[in-house]
Write a protein that holds these residues in place. Structure first.
Motif, short mmCIF file in Angstrom:
data_model
loop_
_atom_site.label_atom_id
_atom_site.label_comp_id
_atom_site.label_asym_id
_atom_site.label_seq_id
_atom_site.Cartn_x
_atom_site.Cartn_y
_atom_site.Cartn_z
N GLY A 1 8.09 5.73 0.33
CA GLY A 1 7.23 4.85 -0.45
C GLY A 1 6.06 4.36 0.38
O GLY A 1 6.01 4.53 1.59
N TRP A 2 5.11 3.72 -0.31
CA TRP A 2 3.93 3.18 0.35
C TRP A 2 4.30 1.92 1.11
O TRP A 2 5.20 1.19 0.74
CB TRP A 2 2.84 2.87 -0.68
CG TRP A 2 2.32 4.09 -1.35
CD1 TRP A 2 2.59 4.52 -2.61
CD2 TRP A 2 1.43 5.05 -0.79
NE1 TRP A 2 1.94 5.68 -2.86
CE2 TRP A 2 1.21 6.04 -1.76
CE3 TRP A 2 0.80 5.18 0.44
CZ2 TRP A 2 0.38 7.13 -1.56
CZ3 TRP A 2 -0.03 6.27 0.65
CH2 TRP A 2 -0.24 7.23 -0.35
N ALA A 3 3.58 1.65 2.19
CA ALA A 3 3.72 0.43 3.00
C ALA A 3 5.12 0.27 3.57
O ALA A 3 5.67 -0.82 3.63
CB ALA A 3 3.32 -0.80 2.18
N ARG A 4 5.72 1.37 4.01
CA ARG A 4 7.06 1.30 4.59
C ARG A 4 7.06 1.71 6.07
O ARG A 4 7.99 1.38 6.79
CB ARG A 4 8.02 2.19 3.80
CG ARG A 4 8.16 1.73 2.35
CD ARG A 4 9.29 2.38 1.61
NE ARG A 4 10.57 2.34 2.29
CZ ARG A 4 11.38 1.28 2.35
NH1 ARG A 4 11.02 0.16 1.81
NH2 ARG A 4 12.54 1.37 2.96
#
Length: 114
Positions: free
Chosen positions: A61-64
């Motif tokens: 996922g994004w921002a992980r």
């Protein structure tokens, strides 16, 4: 100047000379004292053998997962250079099949449609 923000637009090289275990890379400093900032939700970023390593995430996922170096003022000539290798593909032990043997498979497709 805040400790973790590099001198404005001062060049530096992060050679990743210090080994860090999984999940312990964010917050460490480069050889010139710049703090490695970023996000590591699953503790999957490490430094090993002079390379920054991003282990594949269990939950993508994004921002992980990511690394950042301070805040820079936008100016002409400001640049970032990165040498990126995909170790999972380049370290395969098996040999790849010959190109001419792959072509019939491409024409046949995935066989998921009738």
């Amino acid at each position: 100047m805040i400790d973790s923000v590099p001198l404005e637009n001062q060049p530096f090289i992060d050679s990743f000379a210090d080994d860090c275990c999984l999940g312990q890379t964010i917050g460490t400093k480069t050889a010139c004292g710049v703090t490695r900032q970023g996000i590591d939700r699953e503790g999957a970023i490490a430094i090993d053998n002079n390379a920054l390593r991003f282990k594949p995430l269990v939950q993508p996922g994004w921002a992980r997962q990511g690394i950042a170096y301070g805040k820079y003022q936008r100016t002409n000539g400001l640049a970032l250079a990165v040498l990126l290798l995909n170790g999972h593909n380049t370290s395969q032990a098996e040999t790849m099949e010959w190109f001419y043997k792959r072509i019939p498979r491409w024409f046949k497709g995935s066989e998921t449609e009738s």
